[in-house]
Design an enzyme around this catalytic site. Structure first.
Site, PDB file in Angstrom:
ATOM      1  N   CYS A   1       1.279  -5.233  -4.272  1.00 15.93           N
ATOM      2  CA  CYS A   1       2.729  -5.461  -4.438  1.00 15.93           C
ATOM      3  C   CYS A   1       3.043  -6.018  -5.828  1.00 15.93           C
ATOM      4  CB  CYS A   1       3.250  -6.480  -3.433  1.00 15.93           C
ATOM      5  SG  CYS A   1       2.873  -6.136  -1.715  1.00 15.93           S
TER       6      CYS A   1
ATOM      7  N   HIS B   1       7.252  -1.256   3.734  1.00 14.03           N
ATOM      8  CA  HIS B   1       6.239  -0.969   2.712  1.00 14.03           C
ATOM      9  C   HIS B   1       4.927  -0.481   3.343  1.00 14.03           C
ATOM     10  CE1 HIS B   1       8.630  -3.980   0.093  1.00 14.03           C
ATOM     11  NE2 HIS B   1       9.307  -2.874   0.370  1.00 14.03           N
TER      12      HIS B   1
ATOM     13  N   ASP C   1      12.572   1.772  -0.977  1.00 13.53           N
ATOM     14  CA  ASP C   1      11.774   0.853  -1.784  1.00 13.53           C
ATOM     15  C   ASP C   1      10.581   1.647  -2.306  1.00 13.53           C
ATOM     16  OD1 ASP C   1      13.468  -1.218  -1.095  1.00 13.53           O
ATOM     17  OD2 ASP C   1      11.873  -2.538  -0.375  1.00 13.53           O
TER      18      ASP C   1
ATOM     19  N   ARG D   1      -1.214  -0.805  13.426  1.00 11.50           N
ATOM     20  CA  ARG D   1      -0.181   0.155  13.036  1.00 11.50           C
ATOM     21  C   ARG D   1      -0.817   1.523  12.782  1.00 11.50           C
ATOM     22  NH1 ARG D   1       1.907  -3.735   8.065  1.00 11.50           N
ATOM     23  NH2 ARG D   1       2.311  -5.595   9.323  1.00 11.50           N
TER      24      ARG D   1
ATOM     25  N   ASP E   1       2.023  -0.313   1.919  1.00 15.24           N
ATOM     26  CA  ASP E   1       0.774  -0.761   1.294  1.00 15.24           C
ATOM     27  C   ASP E   1       0.079  -1.947   1.975  1.00 15.24           C
ATOM     28  OD1 ASP E   1       2.780  -2.435   0.428  1.00 15.24           O
ATOM     29  OD2 ASP E   1       2.264  -2.335  -1.700  1.00 15.24           O
TER      30      ASP E   1
ATOM     31  N   SER F   1       5.908 -11.862   4.340  1.00 18.82           N
ATOM     32  CA  SER F   1       4.973 -10.778   4.658  1.00 18.82           C
ATOM     33  C   SER F   1       4.027 -11.166   5.786  1.00 18.82           C
ATOM     34  CB  SER F   1       4.161 -10.406   3.420  1.00 18.82           C
ATOM     35  OG  SER F   1       5.029 -10.062   2.362  1.00 18.82           O
ATOM     36  N   SER F   2       3.346 -10.178   6.318  1.00 20.92           N
ATOM     37  CA  SER F   2       2.439 -10.413   7.443  1.00 20.92           C
ATOM     38  C   SER F   2       1.039 -10.777   6.941  1.00 20.92           C
ATOM     39  CB  SER F   2       2.363  -9.149   8.307  1.00 20.92           C
ATOM     40  OG  SER F   2       1.552  -8.183   7.663  1.00 20.92           O
TER      41      SER F   2
ATOM     42  N   ASP G   1       7.732  -2.787  -5.553  1.00 27.41           N
ATOM     43  CA  ASP G   1       8.884  -2.457  -4.697  1.00 27.41           C
ATOM     44  C   ASP G   1       9.963  -1.715  -5.469  1.00 27.41           C
ATOM     45  OD1 ASP G   1       7.438  -4.085  -3.056  1.00 27.41           O
ATOM     46  OD2 ASP G   1       9.000  -5.600  -2.765  1.00 27.41           O
TER      47      ASP G   1
HETATM   48  N1  ABU Z   1       5.140  -5.701   0.969  1.00 29.27           N
HETATM   49  C1  ABU Z   1       4.152  -5.451   1.941  1.00 29.27           C
HETATM   50  C2  ABU Z   1       4.408  -6.271   3.206  1.00 29.27           C
HETATM   51  C3  ABU Z   1       3.837  -5.641   4.394  1.00 29.27           C
HETATM   52  C4  ABU Z   1       3.641  -6.564   5.556  1.00 29.27           C
HETATM   53  O1  ABU Z   1       4.306  -7.607   5.663  1.00 29.27           O
HETATM   54  O2  ABU Z   1       2.802  -6.250   6.402  1.00 29.27           O
END
Ligand code: ABU
Length: 375
Positions: A350, A244, A195, A263, A246, A297-298, A107
């Site tokens: 990350c 982000h 970021d 997405r 990634d 995060s997801s 980040d």
């Molecule tokens: N740092 C990546 C987090 C992305 C997400 O929460 O999908």
């Protein structure tokens, strides 16, 4: 003296990286930029303070194991110097109760060729996070005469940097998605904010996600700072909390990208990839329905993998569907357990920053077409 720093993309053979640490990590208090990031139904809402010691120990155990795996595969690893994040941050422009962590260097540090740039983060709690990496930057500077040690213009992060009342408990998921589609985010355009994990490096091209943590002015800054590179602004309207790139759009090797199926990159933004025969395939579904406890995060950290070279990728051990897909795509998979570290700032990608990958600046997009992403 040897060349220490060199990296132009996320897939050429990785030889040297930084891996973060979980020590002294804090869940930061709400602030204008972060309140928008925390999903309304998240257990993290309103919660802040030092992270529980046993979770820090478990995260560090997985981070240390990750280091061993990387070293076994020929990657030299450096670690940041932890700071006490549980202290007030005060500048002439703002004050907040604490910092955050030094777990996700991705980040903060962006490596482009022989340069590492410390980012211009929009979260006030991350204002001094770069300090954890400064001893390493100094070491590279002293030992690599070609290394360019750079700090991006520091944002002031006054109240003018954020839209007021942007965050509203009553906003539905549909409204959030509409805002992402309209590129309406919590940050304003008074100064560049970004970021490093919003920047996907592809040799001569930088694809930068416009979202909650990176604004349009940052793209303009990149364009002027790197006149020889091509800067692209991409956005992913299916993501209600776009932060982000990634866990959304991940290159595996030249010509191949996996894209989060929730997405998808909009059709008109695909032209530059299609014109240059890049294949964009939907990433496999995550193995989990929920992120681990105390995690921002997801579940799509499933695709937040670290590519070691064009044929080798590290995938989180429990992400069996992602591993299976990688195998079908011709990648050798190295499974590494990492879910205990997720809460500290993300997944396997990350938690690292590139110091050295083999290779040089390539042009992967020689066929230039009318491209709406171009800044
Ligand atoms: N740092 C990546 C987090 C992305 C997400 O929460 O999908």
């Amino acid at each position: 003296m040897p060349k220490i720093v060199n990296s132009w993309n996320d897939f050429d053979p990785l030889k040297h990286a930084i891996v973060g640490r979980a020590d002294m990590s804090v869940i930061p208090p709400e602030e204008p930029a972060t309140s928008e990031k925390v999903p309304v139904d998240s257990e993290m809402r309103g919660m802040w303070g030092p992270r529980p010691t046993e979770t820090v120990e478990k995260a560090n155990a997985q981070l240390d194991n990750y280091v061993k795996v990387l070293e076994k595969h020929g990657v030299k690893v450096d670690r940041p110097t932890p700071l006490q994040w549980n202290q007030e941050i005060k500048t002439p422009d703002f004050r907040t109760e604490s910092g955050m962590t030094q777990m996700p260097p991705r980040d903060i540090l962006l490596t482009i060729g022989n340069e590492i740039i410390a980012s211009a983060n929009s979260f006030r709690c991350r204002y001094f996070e770069y300090l954890a990496y400064w001893p390493l930057m100094n070491e590279y500077f002293e030992n690599d005469p070609e290394f360019k040690w750079t700090q991006a213009p520091r944002p002031r992060l006054t109240d003018k940097s954020y839209k007021h009342n942007y965050y509203d408990e009553k906003i539905s998921l549909e409204e959030r998605l509409e805002r992402t589609a309209n590129k309406d985010f919590v940050t304003t355009e008074v100064e560049p904010m970004w970021d490093a994990a919003d920047v996907m490096r592809m040799g001569k091209d930088l694809f930068i996600q416009h979202g909650l943590t990176t604004n349009r002015k940052a793209m303009e800054w990149f364009k002027r700072y790197y006149p020889d590179l091509r800067v692209h602004s991409v956005n992913f309207p299916g993501d209600p909390y776009p932060i982000h790139i990634d866990a959304t759009f991940v290159p595996l090797r030249p010509g191949l990208i996996i894209n989060n199926p929730h997405r998808p990159l909009p059709v008109e933004q695909r032209k530059i990839f299609e014109a240059n025969d890049w294949q964009i395939v939907e990433a496999a579904k995550p193995a989990h329905d929920n992120p681990p406890p105390l995690c921002y995060s997801s579940v799509w950290l499933s695709m937040n993998c670290l590519v070691l070279d064009h044929k080798t990728v590290i995938v989180e051990e429990s992400e069996v569907y992602q591993a299976e897909q990688m195998d079908k795509l011709g990648m050798n998979v190295i499974p590494v357990p990492f879910r205990d570290a997720y809460a500290f700032g993300g997944g396997l990608h990350c938690a690292t920053a590139d110091v050295y990958r083999e290779g040089s600046m390539e042009d992967y997009f020689p066929n230039q077409v009318e491209d709406p992403t171009r800044v």
